[in-house]
Design an enzyme around this catalytic site. Structure first.
Site, PDB file in Angstrom:
ATOM      1  N   GLU A  23      30.900  34.366  39.499  1.00 37.29           N
ATOM      2  CA  GLU A  23      30.678  32.943  39.238  1.00 37.29           C
ATOM      3  C   GLU A  23      30.817  32.168  40.553  1.00 37.29           C
ATOM      4  OE1 GLU A  23      33.468  31.835  36.307  1.00 37.29           O
ATOM      5  OE2 GLU A  23      32.413  30.009  35.722  1.00 37.29           O
TER       6      GLU A  23
ATOM      7  N   ASP B 247      25.691  42.785  34.353  1.00 40.69           N
ATOM      8  CA  ASP B 247      24.601  43.243  35.230  1.00 40.69           C
ATOM      9  C   ASP B 247      23.263  43.016  34.518  1.00 40.69           C
ATOM     10  OD1 ASP B 247      26.326  44.163  37.231  1.00 40.69           O
ATOM     11  OD2 ASP B 247      26.653  46.044  36.167  1.00 40.69           O
TER      12      ASP B 247
ATOM     13  N   LYS C 109      34.658  36.260  40.204  1.00 44.67           N
ATOM     14  CA  LYS C 109      34.087  36.538  41.521  1.00 44.67           C
ATOM     15  C   LYS C 109      32.577  36.241  41.543  1.00 44.67           C
ATOM     16  CE  LYS C 109      33.180  40.313  44.629  1.00 44.67           C
ATOM     17  NZ  LYS C 109      33.048  41.747  44.700  1.00 44.67           N
TER      18      LYS C 109
HETATM   19  C1  LIG Z   1      28.102  41.559  37.801  1.00 44.46           C
HETATM   20  S1  LIG Z   1      29.663  42.270  37.575  1.00 44.46           S
HETATM   21  C2  LIG Z   1      30.669  40.925  36.962  1.00 44.46           C
HETATM   22  C3  LIG Z   1      32.134  41.171  37.161  1.00 44.46           C
HETATM   23  C4  LIG Z   1      33.056  40.064  36.630  1.00 44.46           C
HETATM   24  N1  LIG Z   1      32.969  39.920  35.197  1.00 44.46           N
HETATM   25  C5  LIG Z   1      32.756  38.768  37.315  1.00 44.46           C
HETATM   26  O1  LIG Z   1      32.265  37.845  36.639  1.00 44.46           O
HETATM   27  O2  LIG Z   1      33.025  38.641  38.505  1.00 44.46           O
HETATM   28  C6  LIG Z   1      29.415  43.237  36.105  1.00 44.46           C
HETATM   29  C7  LIG Z   1      30.579  44.160  35.790  1.00 44.46           C
HETATM   30  O3  LIG Z   1      30.359  44.820  34.561  1.00 44.46           O
HETATM   31  C8  LIG Z   1      30.655  46.201  34.703  1.00 44.46           C
HETATM   32  N2  LIG Z   1      29.794  46.885  33.729  1.00 44.46           N
HETATM   33  C9  LIG Z   1      28.462  47.109  33.836  1.00 44.46           C
HETATM   34  N3  LIG Z   1      27.988  47.731  32.747  1.00 44.46           N
HETATM   35  C10 LIG Z   1      29.057  47.895  31.909  1.00 44.46           C
HETATM   36  C11 LIG Z   1      29.209  48.487  30.625  1.00 44.46           C
HETATM   37  N4  LIG Z   1      28.168  49.019  29.988  1.00 44.46           N
HETATM   38  N5  LIG Z   1      30.435  48.487  30.059  1.00 44.46           N
HETATM   39  C12 LIG Z   1      31.514  47.954  30.729  1.00 44.46           C
HETATM   40  N6  LIG Z   1      31.419  47.384  31.957  1.00 44.46           N
HETATM   41  C13 LIG Z   1      30.208  47.356  32.533  1.00 44.46           C
HETATM   42  C14 LIG Z   1      30.332  46.511  36.152  1.00 44.46           C
HETATM   43  O4  LIG Z   1      31.020  47.640  36.637  1.00 44.46           O
HETATM   44  C15 LIG Z   1      30.773  45.242  36.854  1.00 44.46           C
HETATM   45  O5  LIG Z   1      32.126  45.269  37.241  1.00 44.46           O
END
Ligand SMILES: C[S@@+](CC[C@H](N)C(=O)[O-])C[C@H]1O[C@@H](n2cnc3c(N)ncnc32)[C@H](O)[C@@H]1O
Length: 327
Positions: A178, A103, A176
């Site tokens: 990507e 994020d 997802k």
């Molecule tokens: C933009 S999504 C990407 C999801 C996946 N990796 C993808 O590429 O489709 C970011 C993911 O990171 C998780 N996330 C955000 N901050 C985090 C943190 N500090 N520690 C672990 N996971 C985190 C969110 O819940 C979310 O599922």
């Protein structure tokens, strides 16, 4: 499937016990729908795979998927990367770390939540074994530039590419986010770094203390105490304690408290119990929110205790089990 959380697992976690076998560890941070984690598990049957997520929805989705699959080398854990890296992993124990489409948290006031920042990267580097690989992918150019800057300024990491990032990474399974970027015609930026032999920076040791516990006498009754409760915020160095709300139970008050420390955020409860002796009370942690007894939790107990005792001049502390410098 047993629910695992960075707040309930031992610090540091004994991974060999958790997996039932002692194999090299691979970590994916923020696994989302889990496609990449499953792919890693298939590629590395001789490794143990840890997936970290903060989203309960993603966790439940992946836990359900794992029930149907036959991987015995994957565990998914609820927790932030910051807490897990600091508290659950030991130095030089990870052989690969994958971060896919973190994020961005662009607003300045949210900047502290960004995964790629100096403190978190230093903790991550401390947990990587020499020769371990760190992969990052993002579809946001500003995030790529910012990441490139701090990665290049990390002497313990070597860039495996001949440019700051690559525009594609053959052989990867598409995640997802990507897929969404590709569909919407946005470029993706891929990073690959290797941990060298240079010593990592030492990390501050954050200890767990005995559970805080205060016994005091007060002429006031529980409802009178509750009626004087005001939410408050208190900041001491890098620790913030917010006393959020108080609730009446039977011979009890429950106080909801939020504690933010550099490596952990906790929303927990303190119980105020009437003792058998008249006008005596015990303040202790409730099991709500799986509290870890950090210095911040002791600070919160001290603030609550001081407030309760300060409500009447005839109140007296009878037992005080707090770490010494928490007031
Ligand atoms: C933009 S999504 C990407 C999801 C996946 N990796 C993808 O590429 O489709 C970011 C993911 O990171 C998780 N996330 C955000 N901050 C985090 C943190 N500090 N520690 C672990 N996971 C985190 C969110 O819940 C979310 O599922």
């Amino acid at each position: 499937m047993q629910k695992l959380s960075s707040l309930t697992l031992p610090w540091p976690t004994n991974w060999a016990t958790l997996f039932g076998t002692d194999r090299p560890l691979i970590l994916e941070i923020g696994f989302g729908r889990g496609q990449f984690l499953f792919h890693l598990a298939q590629q590395h049957p001789d490794h143990n795979l840890v997936g970290l997520e903060v989203s309960n929805r993603c966790l439940t989705h992946v836990e359900n998927a794992l029930e149907r699959m036959e991987f015995e080398n994957v565990r998914v854990i609820h927790g932030t990367a910051e807490t897990a890296l600091h508290h659950m992993f030991q130095p030089a124990t990870l052989t690969q770390v994958h971060i896919n489409f973190p994020d961005p948290w662009f607003k300045t006031k949210h900047g502290h939540r960004r995964l790629m920042q100096r403190d978190t990267l230093d903790t991550l580097v401390n947990r990587l074994a020499p020769g371990a690989l760190l992969y990052l992918a993002t579809d946001i150019i500003e995030y790529a530039e910012m990441s490139s800057e701090i990665l290049q300024a990390t002497p313990q990491l070597e860039n495996l590419l001949d440019a700051p990032w690559a525009g594609s990474m053959p052989g990867r399974v598409t995640t997802k986010y990507e897929m969404k970027a590709i569909r919407e015609g946005r470029s993706c930026y891929y990073f690959a770094y290797r941990r060298n032999d240079r010593p990592a920076l030492p990390l501050p040791v954050i200890k767990e203390w005995d559970m805080p516990h205060i016994v005091f006498s007060s002429p006031l009754m529980l409802p009178e105490m509750l009626s004087r409760f005001q939410p408050s915020d208190s900041v001491d160095g890098e620790t913030r304690v917010s006393l959020i709300a108080g609730y009446q139970g039977e011979d009890t008050l429950l106080f909801e408290v939020f504690i933010k420390e550099p490596t952990i955020e906790q929303r927990i409860g303190f119980l105020l119990l009437a003792r058998d002796q008249p006008h005596q009370y015990t303040l202790q942690l409730s099991s709500l929110g799986h509290p870890r007894s950090t210095a911040g939790v002791h600070k919160a107990a001290s603030l609550l205790g001081d407030w309760l005792i300060g409500l009447h001049p005839d109140s007296q502390v009878l037992i005080n089990k707090l770490r010494e410098d928490s007031d």
